[in-house]
Motif scaffolding. Structure first.
Motif, mmCIF file in Angstrom:
data_model
loop_
_atom_site.group_PDB
_atom_site.id
_atom_site.type_symbol
_atom_site.label_atom_id
_atom_site.label_comp_id
_atom_site.label_asym_id
_atom_site.label_seq_id
_atom_site.Cartn_x
_atom_site.Cartn_y
_atom_site.Cartn_z
ATOM 1 N N UNK A 41 51.965 43.672 37.423
ATOM 2 C CA UNK A 41 50.722 44.964 36.944
ATOM 3 C C UNK A 41 51.239 44.960 35.275
ATOM 4 N N UNK A 42 52.158 45.821 35.915
ATOM 5 C CA UNK A 42 52.744 46.221 34.921
ATOM 6 C C UNK A 42 53.300 44.811 32.821
ATOM 7 N N UNK A 43 53.378 43.867 33.793
ATOM 8 C CA UNK A 43 53.543 42.533 33.354
ATOM 9 C C UNK A 43 52.639 41.924 32.203
ATOM 10 N N UNK A 44 51.785 41.876 33.352
ATOM 11 C CA UNK A 44 50.054 41.458 32.804
ATOM 12 C C UNK A 44 49.489 41.037 31.341
ATOM 13 N N UNK A 45 50.219 42.350 30.755
ATOM 14 C CA UNK A 45 49.515 41.958 29.369
ATOM 15 C C UNK A 45 49.602 40.961 27.961
ATOM 16 N N UNK A 46 51.595 40.169 28.895
ATOM 17 C CA UNK A 46 52.269 39.548 28.253
ATOM 18 C C UNK A 46 51.236 38.367 28.407
ATOM 19 N N UNK A 47 50.219 38.500 29.235
ATOM 20 C CA UNK A 47 49.774 37.018 29.153
ATOM 21 C C UNK A 47 48.046 36.710 27.837
ATOM 22 N N UNK A 48 48.458 37.969 27.012
ATOM 23 C CA UNK A 48 48.076 37.507 25.622
ATOM 24 C C UNK A 48 48.814 36.513 24.728
ATOM 25 N N UNK A 49 50.500 36.294 24.907
ATOM 26 C CA UNK A 49 51.630 35.144 24.260
ATOM 27 C C UNK A 49 51.349 34.000 24.926
ATOM 28 N N UNK A 50 51.322 34.105 26.272
ATOM 29 C CA UNK A 50 51.773 32.677 26.879
ATOM 30 C C UNK A 50 50.871 31.837 27.162
ATOM 31 N N UNK A 51 51.283 30.315 27.594
ATOM 32 C CA UNK A 51 50.349 29.607 27.723
ATOM 33 C C UNK A 51 49.673 29.887 28.705
ATOM 34 N N UNK A 52 48.513 29.194 28.470
ATOM 35 C CA UNK A 52 47.689 29.154 30.204
ATOM 36 C C UNK A 52 48.819 28.132 31.213
ATOM 37 N N UNK A 53 49.432 27.688 30.933
ATOM 38 C CA UNK A 53 50.256 27.043 32.387
ATOM 39 C C UNK A 53 51.378 27.881 32.466
ATOM 40 N N UNK A 54 51.508 28.578 32.064
ATOM 41 C CA UNK A 54 53.179 30.096 31.563
ATOM 42 C C UNK A 54 52.404 30.783 32.683
ATOM 43 N N UNK A 55 51.292 31.111 32.168
ATOM 44 C CA UNK A 55 50.498 32.179 33.106
ATOM 45 C C UNK A 55 50.182 32.199 33.741
ATOM 46 N N UNK A 56 49.962 30.790 34.947
ATOM 47 C CA UNK A 56 49.545 30.135 35.497
ATOM 48 C C UNK A 56 50.751 30.116 37.059
ATOM 49 N N UNK A 57 51.945 29.710 36.112
ATOM 50 C CA UNK A 57 53.067 28.970 37.206
ATOM 51 C C UNK A 57 53.945 30.693 37.175
ATOM 52 N N UNK A 58 53.664 31.646 36.366
ATOM 53 C CA UNK A 58 54.085 32.554 36.357
ATOM 54 C C UNK A 58 53.214 33.352 37.694
ATOM 55 N N UNK A 59 51.784 33.071 37.987
ATOM 56 C CA UNK A 59 51.324 34.097 38.995
ATOM 57 C C UNK A 59 51.828 33.234 40.358
#
Length: 170
Positions: free
Chosen positions: A96-114
């Motif tokens: 949750x602390x890092x969730x704002x980083x999704x603004x700068x990542x691709x959708x695929x990268x964010x999905x993989x992290x989640x």
């Protein structure tokens, strides 16, 4: 009536001033143009810097949620269910602390992290369910690590994907 010779000094001054005014206008125009380009470059550099920082932070997050790093946290005297609760809580809070980083990542990268985060939490629970509550914390940690190692190393794959994406960005 004034003669032409009376206006000659004014005409001469005007003839000399016009080229200087034209050069001054060109200088100001090119200066403004260069400043605009500089501002654009700084903006792009700032955005790419934010992206690089985001990829770094999310890589650090993924490193922290690797089971080999998670088992080193918390008191060794905890019960297994307490360890699972605290570990899951810590992972979710850091996510949750890092969730704002999704603004700068691709959708695929964010999905993989989640997906990686959810897989680690799921592995905690499935490992515990497989033990049926008959083990101590050290045994749980050992089986937790073994289960992770036997499966697909999704965290390493996600980090590798982030590494490839950041090379494209920079």
């Amino acid at each position: 009536m004034a003669s032409f010779s009376e206006y000659l000094p004014y005409a001469f001054a005007l003839i000399i001033a016009i080229p200087f005014l034209v050069l001054l206008r060109q200088f100001v125009h090119s200066y403004i143009s260069l400043k605009n380009q500089e501002i654009k470059l700084l903006t792009v550099k700032s955005n790419s810097g934010n992206k690089v920082h985001s990829y770094e932070r999310m890589t650090l997050f993924l490193e922290r949620i690797k089971p080999s790093n998670l088992i080193q946290k918390f008191d060794k005297e905890l019960a297994v269910h307490e360890f699972i609760f605290l570990t899951e809580k810590t992972v979710n809070e850091e996510f949750e602390y890092n969730s704002s980083q999704q603004l700068y990542l691709t959708k695929n990268a964010w999905k993989n992290i989640v997906d990686s985060k959810n897989a680690v939490i799921e592995l905690l629970h499935t490992t515990y369910a497989g033990l049926k509550g008959n083990s101590d914390l050290n045994e749980f940690k050992t089986i937790f690590i073994m289960n992770y190692m036997e499966g697909n190393d999704y965290i390493a794959e996600t980090i590798e994907d982030l590494r490839k994406e950041i090379l494209i960005i920079t």
